[in-house]
Design a protein around this motif. Structure first.
Motif, PDB file in Angstrom:
ATOM      1  N   ASP A  12       0.826  -1.205   0.000  1.00 48.87           N
ATOM      2  CA  ASP A  12       0.000   0.000   0.000  1.00 48.87           C
ATOM      3  C   ASP A  12       0.865   1.263   0.000  1.00 48.87           C
ATOM      4  OD1 ASP A  12       0.989   0.179   2.552  1.00 48.87           O
ATOM      5  OD2 ASP A  12      -0.905  -0.354   3.539  1.00 48.87           O
ATOM      6  N   GLU A  13       0.241   2.397   0.297  1.00 42.65           N
ATOM      7  CA  GLU A  13       0.945   3.674   0.242  1.00 42.65           C
ATOM      8  C   GLU A  13       2.092   3.759   1.256  1.00 42.65           C
ATOM      9  OE1 GLU A  13      -2.225   3.252   0.379  1.00 42.65           O
ATOM     10  OE2 GLU A  13      -3.056   4.098  -1.463  1.00 42.65           O
ATOM     11  N   SER A  14       2.004   2.971   2.336  1.00 45.52           N
ATOM     12  CA  SER A  14       3.080   2.989   3.328  1.00 45.52           C
ATOM     13  C   SER A  14       4.366   2.401   2.775  1.00 45.52           C
ATOM     14  CB  SER A  14       2.656   2.211   4.579  1.00 45.52           C
ATOM     15  OG  SER A  14       2.573   0.817   4.302  1.00 45.52           O
ATOM     16  N   GLY A  15       4.265   1.573   1.736  1.00 46.13           N
ATOM     17  CA  GLY A  15       5.443   0.963   1.124  1.00 46.13           C
ATOM     18  C   GLY A  15       5.862  -0.343   1.743  1.00 46.13           C
ATOM     19  N   THR A  16       5.175  -0.773   2.812  1.00 48.23           N
ATOM     20  CA  THR A  16       5.573  -2.014   3.478  1.00 48.23           C
ATOM     21  C   THR A  16       4.401  -2.969   3.707  1.00 48.23           C
ATOM     22  OG1 THR A  16       5.362  -0.915   5.634  1.00 48.23           O
ATOM     23  CG2 THR A  16       7.555  -0.981   4.640  1.00 48.23           C
ATOM     24  N   ASP A  17       3.242  -2.430   4.046  1.00 50.31           N
ATOM     25  CA  ASP A  17       2.086  -3.273   4.363  1.00 50.31           C
ATOM     26  C   ASP A  17       1.235  -3.539   3.125  1.00 50.31           C
ATOM     27  OD1 ASP A  17       2.800  -3.281   7.076  1.00 50.31           O
ATOM     28  OD2 ASP A  17       1.752  -1.379   7.407  1.00 50.31           O
ATOM     29  N   LEU A  18       0.331  -4.520   3.268  1.00 55.61           N
ATOM     30  CA  LEU A  18      -0.608  -4.828   2.198  1.00 55.61           C
ATOM     31  C   LEU A  18      -1.920  -4.092   2.433  1.00 55.61           C
ATOM     32  CD1 LEU A  18      -0.147  -8.696   1.879  1.00 55.61           C
ATOM     33  CD2 LEU A  18       0.768  -6.936   0.364  1.00 55.61           C
ATOM     34  N   PRO A  19      -2.635  -3.733   1.374  1.00 55.90           N
ATOM     35  CA  PRO A  19      -3.959  -3.132   1.565  1.00 55.90           C
ATOM     36  C   PRO A  19      -4.886  -4.117   2.263  1.00 55.90           C
ATOM     37  CG  PRO A  19      -3.213  -2.914  -0.720  1.00 55.90           C
ATOM     38  CD  PRO A  19      -2.275  -3.845  -0.047  1.00 55.90           C
ATOM     39  N   LYS A  20      -5.857  -3.596   2.992  1.00 56.97           N
ATOM     40  CA  LYS A  20      -6.825  -4.450   3.678  1.00 56.97           C
ATOM     41  C   LYS A  20      -7.522  -5.387   2.706  1.00 56.97           C
ATOM     42  CE  LYS A  20     -11.168  -4.205   6.284  1.00 56.97           C
ATOM     43  NZ  LYS A  20     -12.228  -3.305   6.792  1.00 56.97           N
ATOM     44  N   THR A  39      -2.722 -26.054  -5.736  1.00 51.89           N
ATOM     45  CA  THR A  39      -1.515 -25.427  -5.213  1.00 51.89           C
ATOM     46  C   THR A  39      -1.733 -23.915  -5.112  1.00 51.89           C
ATOM     47  OG1 THR A  39      -0.091 -27.118  -6.185  1.00 51.89           O
ATOM     48  CG2 THR A  39       0.939 -25.024  -5.594  1.00 51.89           C
ATOM     49  N   LEU A  40      -1.403 -23.345  -3.975  1.00 48.94           N
ATOM     50  CA  LEU A  40      -1.550 -21.902  -3.772  1.00 48.94           C
ATOM     51  C   LEU A  40      -0.199 -21.223  -3.760  1.00 48.94           C
ATOM     52  CD1 LEU A  40      -3.191 -19.349  -3.053  1.00 48.94           C
ATOM     53  CD2 LEU A  40      -2.961 -19.991  -0.644  1.00 48.94           C
ATOM     54  N   SER A  41      -0.056 -20.190  -4.590  1.00 45.11           N
ATOM     55  CA  SER A  41       1.139 -19.359  -4.588  1.00 45.11           C
ATOM     56  C   SER A  41       0.724 -17.917  -4.335  1.00 45.11           C
ATOM     57  CB  SER A  41       1.874 -19.454  -5.930  1.00 45.11           C
ATOM     58  OG  SER A  41       2.263 -20.774  -6.204  1.00 45.11           O
ATOM     59  N   ILE A  42       1.638 -17.135  -3.810  1.00 40.00           N
ATOM     60  CA  ILE A  42       1.396 -15.717  -3.557  1.00 40.00           C
ATOM     61  C   ILE A  42       2.446 -14.923  -4.307  1.00 40.00           C
ATOM     62  CG2 ILE A  42       1.314 -13.884  -1.825  1.00 40.00           C
ATOM     63  CD1 ILE A  42       0.403 -15.945   0.211  1.00 40.00           C
ATOM     64  N   GLY A  43       2.010 -13.915  -5.058  1.00 41.48           N
ATOM     65  CA  GLY A  43       2.922 -13.042  -5.779  1.00 41.48           C
ATOM     66  C   GLY A  43       2.794 -11.612  -5.281  1.00 41.48           C
ATOM     67  N   LEU A  44       3.902 -11.006  -4.906  1.00 40.25           N
ATOM     68  CA  LEU A  44       3.903  -9.660  -4.341  1.00 40.25           C
ATOM     69  C   LEU A  44       4.671  -8.697  -5.237  1.00 40.25           C
ATOM     70  CD1 LEU A  44       4.631 -10.527  -0.588  1.00 40.25           C
ATOM     71  CD2 LEU A  44       2.406 -10.144  -1.673  1.00 40.25           C
ATOM     72  N   VAL A  45       4.186  -7.458  -5.287  1.00 40.73           N
ATOM     73  CA  VAL A  45       4.830  -6.403  -6.069  1.00 40.73           C
ATOM     74  C   VAL A  45       5.029  -5.198  -5.171  1.00 40.73           C
ATOM     75  CG1 VAL A  45       4.655  -4.893  -8.088  1.00 40.73           C
ATOM     76  CG2 VAL A  45       3.678  -7.202  -8.175  1.00 40.73           C
ATOM     77  N   GLY A  46       6.220  -4.611  -5.191  1.00 38.41           N
ATOM     78  CA  GLY A  46       6.469  -3.425  -4.374  1.00 38.41           C
ATOM     79  C   GLY A  46       7.942  -3.107  -4.283  1.00 38.41           C
ATOM     80  N   ILE A 192       6.529   9.448 -10.979  1.00 36.94           N
ATOM     81  CA  ILE A 192       5.744  10.115  -9.939  1.00 36.94           C
ATOM     82  C   ILE A 192       6.430  11.428  -9.571  1.00 36.94           C
ATOM     83  CG2 ILE A 192       4.754   9.939  -7.639  1.00 36.94           C
ATOM     84  CD1 ILE A 192       3.584   7.954  -9.595  1.00 36.94           C
ATOM     85  N   ALA A 193       5.804  12.545  -9.905  1.00 31.32           N
ATOM     86  CA  ALA A 193       6.377  13.850  -9.598  1.00 31.32           C
ATOM     87  C   ALA A 193       6.097  14.262  -8.163  1.00 31.32           C
ATOM     88  CB  ALA A 193       5.832  14.904 -10.559  1.00 31.32           C
ATOM     89  N   GLY A 194       5.042  13.734  -7.579  1.00 32.83           N
ATOM     90  CA  GLY A 194       4.676  14.081  -6.214  1.00 32.83           C
ATOM     91  C   GLY A 194       3.256  13.640  -5.943  1.00 32.83           C
ATOM     92  N   ILE A 195       2.849  13.758  -4.711  1.00 32.50           N
ATOM     93  CA  ILE A 195       1.503  13.360  -4.308  1.00 32.50           C
ATOM     94  C   ILE A 195       0.821  14.537  -3.632  1.00 32.50           C
ATOM     95  CG2 ILE A 195       0.131  11.812  -2.852  1.00 32.50           C
ATOM     96  CD1 ILE A 195       2.333   9.741  -3.165  1.00 32.50           C
ATOM     97  N   ARG A 196      -0.362  14.864  -4.109  1.00 31.29           N
ATOM     98  CA  ARG A 196      -1.168  15.901  -3.476  1.00 31.29           C
ATOM     99  C   ARG A 196      -2.396  15.243  -2.884  1.00 31.29           C
ATOM    100  NH1 ARG A 196      -1.227  20.931  -7.829  1.00 31.29           N
ATOM    101  NH2 ARG A 196       1.047  21.319  -7.861  1.00 31.29           N
ATOM    102  N   ALA A 197      -2.571  15.395  -1.607  1.00 32.04           N
ATOM    103  CA  ALA A 197      -3.705  14.778  -0.922  1.00 32.04           C
ATOM    104  C   ALA A 197      -4.421  15.822  -0.082  1.00 32.04           C
ATOM    105  CB  ALA A 197      -3.221  13.633  -0.026  1.00 32.04           C
TER     106      ALA A 197
END
Length: 347
Positions: A12-20, A39-46, A192-197
């Motif tokens: 997620d946006e934190s860079g470490t955790d997964l979204p709910k 067979t179950l596999s898990i693929g992660l991106v980050g 990504i130039a920046g984030i406006r929230a």
């Protein structure tokens, strides 16, 4: 026959955790793998997925694959597509489950094209019927529920949040199989130039809030003194949102008023609309104020577990079995009193 299931997830946006929502998709994947003996596999991106992988170490996956690095830290169609393709090919997945996040809703339809498979979005449930995988989703403005199967493989299913019990298990030390993915220059053009929230106190749409507060057009109509009080209505509603942390919804009649030269609530937009032509939120509780509870509006409340309403009309739609509790009262007075109680120190 489905032999290999892959759960795709990104940090997620934190860079470490997964979204709910990723935990909910994993819960569905674990359940399916047991029912199908697959067979179950898990693929992660980050950028860095070790913490996220450790939280899934005991989920029962035979393989835990990952594509990591600075190039994959932020959402980007080209890099997410290549990362997901590498993970799917490595897992030889027949069935691919993922959360319907904005990041994956953008990239995974392209993945289905590359893998010559099929993709379905906004899935509300996945189950096994007579040994076959069946997916469920809503059609025709969420008035018709459809259950369907597909023979094409791989089959990618993007699950909406709030539709399945999330996986909950102890953390561990995950052994990650890192996949090397080299991005060509054309896949690195978007940066990504920046984030406006918005400030946290000005954000009105909160999907994870425990309460959905919906305002109807009655807030801007003439009150008992023969005058309308939109400024007072804005103050009362915003005070309630700040004190309660609720998410804000609106009826179509209210959000449409901005184009009809009528008094409006300045913070209300069509993004807040709940109903047949709006959103269908999934908050545990909902409170409707100054809405009549007619069918086009109520259809958006179908997944709210506990529904209450405040309306001066004792014969409104909410009184006809569409709300668990109807308070026949003036919403201005009720919310003012509630705000007063919320501001009192808790003892």
């Amino acid at each position: 026959m489905t032999k290999n299931i892959l759960l795709l997830a990104h940090v997620d946006e934190s860079g470490t955790d997964l979204p709910k929502a990723a935990g909910e998709a994993l819960g569905a994947a674990v359940e399916l793998s047991k029912q199908l003996s697959a067979t179950l596999s898990i693929g992660l991106v980050g950028g860095d997925v070790q913490a996220a992988a450790d939280s899934l170490a005991n989920a029962g996956a035979q393989r835990l694959l990952a594509v990591t690095g600075p190039d994959f830290a932020n959402p980007r169609f080209a890099s997410d597509l290549l990362a997901a393709e590498a993970l799917c090919r490595a897992a030889s997945a027949d069935l691919i489950l993922a959360a319907a996040t904005s990041r994956f809703l953008r990239a995974l339809p392209g993945l289905a094209h590359r893998l010559k498979g099929r993709v379905d979005t906004h899935i509300t449930s996945v189950q096994v019927v007579d040994g076959a995988v069946c997916a469920t989703r809503w059609f025709y403005r969420q008035r018709i529920e459809g259950v369907f199967q597909r023979d094409a493989r791989p089959w990618i299913l993007l699950l909406d949040s709030g539709c399945h019990e999330a996986y909950r298990g102890p953390s561990g030390n995950a052994n990650i199989e890192a996949m090397a993915v080299a991005l060509p220059p054309e896949a690195q053009r978007t940066t990504i130039a920046g984030i406006r929230a918005p400030k946290s106190d000005s954000q009105t749409i909160r999907p994870d809030a425990a309460l959905l507060f919906v305002a109807g057009a009655g807030w801007t109509k003439k009150q008992s003194d023969g005058k309308s009080h939109p400024e007072q209505a804005e103050e009362l509603i915003l005070d309630f949102l700040r004190a309660s942390g609720a998410s804000l919804g609106g009826s179509k009649s209210l959000v449409d008023q901005s184009g009809e030269n009528q008094a409006v609530l300045g913070f209300m937009t069509h993004l807040n609309q709940v109903g047949q032509t709006g959103a269908t939120p999934r908050h545990p509780k909902g409170l409707s104020t100054c809405c009549h509870g007619e069918e086009p509006h109520v259809v958006g409340w179908r997944f709210i577990n506990e529904r209450r309403a405040v309306n001066l009309d004792p014969n409104c739609g909410w009184a006809r079995g569409k709300a668990d509790v109807l308070y026949v009262a003036d919403a201005f007075e009720v919310i003012a009193k509630v705000n007063e109680l919320l501001k009192k120190p808790q003892t």
